[in-house]
Design a protein around this motif. Structure first.
Motif, PDB file in Angstrom:
ATOM      1  N   GLU A  22      -6.126   4.938  -8.494  1.00 22.38           N
ATOM      2  CA  GLU A  22      -5.600   4.219  -8.048  1.00 22.38           C
ATOM      3  C   GLU A  22      -5.645   2.824  -8.087  1.00 22.38           C
ATOM      4  O   GLU A  22      -6.385   2.222  -8.895  1.00 22.38           O
ATOM      5  CB  GLU A  22      -6.433   3.984  -6.287  1.00 22.38           C
ATOM      6  CG  GLU A  22      -5.557   4.059  -5.396  1.00 22.38           C
ATOM      7  CD  GLU A  22      -7.073   3.107  -3.692  1.00 22.38           C
ATOM      8  OE1 GLU A  22      -6.740   2.210  -3.192  1.00 22.38           O
ATOM      9  OE2 GLU A  22      -7.684   4.055  -4.052  1.00 22.38           O
ATOM     10  N   PRO A  23      -3.822   1.721  -8.266  1.00 23.41           N
ATOM     11  CA  PRO A  23      -3.766   1.133  -8.467  1.00 23.41           C
ATOM     12  C   PRO A  23      -4.713  -0.386  -7.649  1.00 23.41           C
ATOM     13  O   PRO A  23      -4.289   0.124  -6.629  1.00 23.41           O
ATOM     14  CB  PRO A  23      -2.302   1.074  -8.146  1.00 23.41           C
ATOM     15  CG  PRO A  23      -1.727   1.922  -7.060  1.00 23.41           C
ATOM     16  CD  PRO A  23      -2.766   2.685  -7.386  1.00 23.41           C
ATOM     17  N   ARG A  24      -4.911  -0.776  -8.342  1.00 15.60           N
ATOM     18  CA  ARG A  24      -5.464  -1.967  -7.971  1.00 15.60           C
ATOM     19  C   ARG A  24      -4.711  -3.232  -7.501  1.00 15.60           C
ATOM     20  O   ARG A  24      -4.137  -3.807  -8.654  1.00 15.60           O
ATOM     21  CB  ARG A  24      -7.210  -2.180  -8.852  1.00 15.60           C
ATOM     22  CG  ARG A  24      -7.891  -0.990  -8.444  1.00 15.60           C
ATOM     23  CD  ARG A  24      -9.496  -1.536  -9.316  1.00 15.60           C
ATOM     24  NE  ARG A  24     -10.082  -0.165  -8.927  1.00 15.60           N
ATOM     25  CZ  ARG A  24     -11.315  -0.226  -9.470  1.00 15.60           C
ATOM     26  NH1 ARG A  24     -11.871  -0.940 -10.216  1.00 15.60           N
ATOM     27  NH2 ARG A  24     -11.581   0.541  -9.011  1.00 15.60           N
ATOM     28  N   GLY A  25      -5.384  -4.262  -6.852  1.00 14.85           N
ATOM     29  CA  GLY A  25      -4.584  -5.370  -6.690  1.00 14.85           C
ATOM     30  C   GLY A  25      -4.511  -6.341  -6.944  1.00 14.85           C
ATOM     31  O   GLY A  25      -5.209  -6.580  -8.501  1.00 14.85           O
ATOM     32  N   CYS A  26      -3.616  -7.876  -7.183  1.00 16.16           N
ATOM     33  CA  CYS A  26      -3.913  -8.813  -7.604  1.00 16.16           C
ATOM     34  C   CYS A  26      -5.510  -9.531  -7.560  1.00 16.16           C
ATOM     35  O   CYS A  26      -5.820 -10.370  -8.277  1.00 16.16           O
ATOM     36  CB  CYS A  26      -3.210  -9.974  -7.305  1.00 16.16           C
ATOM     37  SG  CYS A  26      -2.959 -11.150  -8.005  1.00 16.16           S
TER      38      CYS A  26
END
Length: 55
Positions: free
Chosen positions: A20-24
């Motif tokens: 899952e992509p993780r944010g800033c």
């Protein structure tokens, strides 16, 4: 003691996927990055104050 039984190692449906992509905000929560950004910020602040007050 478990004899003759295989343990169930499959992931349940509630577990989030690993890719899952993780944010800033996750990136900013890393201590080495925050230390680096703090050092760069202090250097910029010192340079700005030097220009404003001493030149």
């Amino acid at each position: 003691m478990i004899c003759g039984k295989m343990l169930d190692t499959t992931q349940s449906e509630a577990a989030p996927p690993k890719d899952e992509p993780r944010g800033c905000l996750f990136a900013l929560s890393q201590p080495p990055l925050m230390i680096f950004l703090a050092v760069i910020g202090c250097l910029l602040l010192m340079a700005a104050l030097h220009d404003l007050l001493l030149l």
